[in-house]
Design an enzyme around this catalytic site. Structure first.
Site, short mmCIF file in Angstrom:
data_model
loop_
_atom_site.label_atom_id
_atom_site.label_comp_id
_atom_site.label_asym_id
_atom_site.label_seq_id
_atom_site.Cartn_x
_atom_site.Cartn_y
_atom_site.Cartn_z
N TYR A 1 -6.35 2.99 5.05
CA TYR A 1 -6.44 2.37 6.38
C TYR A 1 -7.32 1.11 6.39
O TYR A 1 -7.57 0.53 7.43
CB TYR A 1 -6.98 3.36 7.43
CG TYR A 1 -6.29 4.69 7.44
CD1 TYR A 1 -5.00 4.82 7.97
CD2 TYR A 1 -6.91 5.82 6.90
CE1 TYR A 1 -4.35 6.05 7.97
CE2 TYR A 1 -6.26 7.05 6.89
CZ TYR A 1 -4.98 7.16 7.42
OH TYR A 1 -4.35 8.38 7.41
N HIS B 1 3.99 -2.59 2.95
CA HIS B 1 4.18 -1.24 2.43
C HIS B 1 5.55 -1.12 1.78
O HIS B 1 6.56 -1.45 2.41
CB HIS B 1 4.05 -0.21 3.56
CG HIS B 1 2.72 -0.23 4.24
ND1 HIS B 1 2.44 -1.12 5.25
CD2 HIS B 1 1.60 0.50 4.04
CE1 HIS B 1 1.18 -0.93 5.67
NE2 HIS B 1 0.65 0.06 4.95
N HIS C 1 -5.69 3.35 -4.36
CA HIS C 1 -5.62 3.50 -2.90
C HIS C 1 -5.83 4.97 -2.50
O HIS C 1 -5.29 5.43 -1.51
CB HIS C 1 -4.28 2.99 -2.39
CG HIS C 1 -4.20 2.79 -0.90
ND1 HIS C 1 -5.16 2.10 -0.18
CD2 HIS C 1 -3.26 3.17 0.01
CE1 HIS C 1 -4.82 2.08 1.09
NE2 HIS C 1 -3.67 2.73 1.24
N HIS D 1 -4.79 9.67 0.62
CA HIS D 1 -4.95 8.81 1.78
C HIS D 1 -5.80 9.38 2.91
O HIS D 1 -5.46 9.24 4.10
CB HIS D 1 -3.57 8.42 2.33
CG HIS D 1 -3.52 7.08 2.98
ND1 HIS D 1 -3.73 6.89 4.34
CD2 HIS D 1 -3.29 5.84 2.49
CE1 HIS D 1 -3.62 5.61 4.64
NE2 HIS D 1 -3.36 4.94 3.53
N ASP E 1 0.82 -1.21 0.00
CA ASP E 1 0.00 0.00 0.00
C ASP E 1 0.85 1.27 0.00
O ASP E 1 2.03 1.25 0.35
CB ASP E 1 -0.89 0.02 1.24
CG ASP E 1 -2.11 -0.86 1.10
OD1 ASP E 1 -2.15 -1.68 0.16
OD2 ASP E 1 -3.03 -0.74 1.95
N ASP E 2 0.18 2.37 -0.37
CA ASP E 2 0.69 3.74 -0.20
C ASP E 2 1.76 4.14 -1.20
O ASP E 2 2.35 5.21 -1.07
CB ASP E 2 1.25 3.97 1.21
CG ASP E 2 0.26 3.65 2.31
OD1 ASP E 2 -0.94 3.53 2.01
OD2 ASP E 2 0.69 3.54 3.47
#
Length: 241
Positions: free
Chosen positions: A137, A190, A96, A100, A46-47
């Site tokens: 999240y 991540h 995603h 965020h 993610d991210d």
């Protein structure tokens, strides 16, 4: 799996791919992995793309492992070369959000804009829009599910997390990942965590030694017939009425 719209999903989780346009180079297609016949596991990141994504991609390529990257639009814009490489090397990419935010605390217009803007940034880079959404999240509710449905996207969560964002320790990340690995599992990681990238060669070797085929989320979900707005895996406590 039909959409469970009648129930409110309040997820506090522990922490796509359409064919690209012909002009975009993609890895040659190999025989698909049949996860009903072999032990599959999906590593998801993610991210990103984070600044260590290139090293991670080198490791995945070396060990013939595939992964899924849930990307933030702001980093797609600043690191497009990594996104191109992810697609070219046969990985799945998903949405995603752009910056965020917590979707469960956002107005509908904000959620739509976060998804739409990221879709546009990704399409600008690789010529297509991803078809998987992972909310920031891992938090979603009925509104998020409905909006995901508007974009014709299922919501993809995870079966367990590596806790890499918390420990930032190579040995702890290895231990946690191996502890939660399971057949058809989806593990949250991540690519901005340097220790995760450092641990990945050992993690991949250990997983493969245990018989896991490291595949994309697409390979895990394809036999579940997910519909737009569906949530997968269904979290504990879900009550369909």
């Amino acid at each position: 799996m039909s959409r469970q719209i009648s129930s409110l999903l309040a997820i506090a989780a522990v922490c796509v791919t359409l064919a690209p346009t012909p002009a975009f180079a993609q890895a040659p297609k190999k025989a698909p992995v049949d996860c009903e016949q072999v032990k599959c596991l999906a590593l998801t990141f993610d991210d990103g793309p984070g600044k260590y994504a290139g090293t991670l991609l080198d490791t995945l390529k070396k060990h013939d492992a595939k992964a899924t990257f849930f990307l933030e639009g702001q980093y797609v814009k600043s690191r497009p070369a990594f996104v191109k490489r992810m697609v070219a090397e046969g990985h799945t990419i998903g949405n995603h959000s752009y910056k965020h935010p917590d979707f469960t605390k956002s107005e509908p217009g904000t959620i739509r804009n976060e998804i739409k803007t990221t879709q546009a940034e990704i399409k600008k880079v690789v010529g297509f829009e991803p078809k998987l959404l992972r909310p920031p999240y891992g938090l979603a509710d009925l509104q998020v599910s409905e909006i995901a449905g508007e974009f014709d996207m299922p919501v993809i969560l995870w079966t367990a997390g590596s806790q890499d964002w918390n420990s930032k320790n190579v040995e702890a990340i290895k231990k946690q990942t191996m502890a939660v690995a399971q057949q058809d599992g989806i593990i949250l990681m991540h690519d901005w965590v340097k220790q995760t990238v450092d641990a990945m060669p050992a993690i991949i070797k250990s997983l493969q030694k245990k018989g896991y085929h490291l595949v994309t989320v697409d390979d895990i979900i394809k036999r579940h017939n997910l519909q737009a707005g569906d949530v997968f895996p269904v979290p504990a406590g879900w009550s369909a009425q």
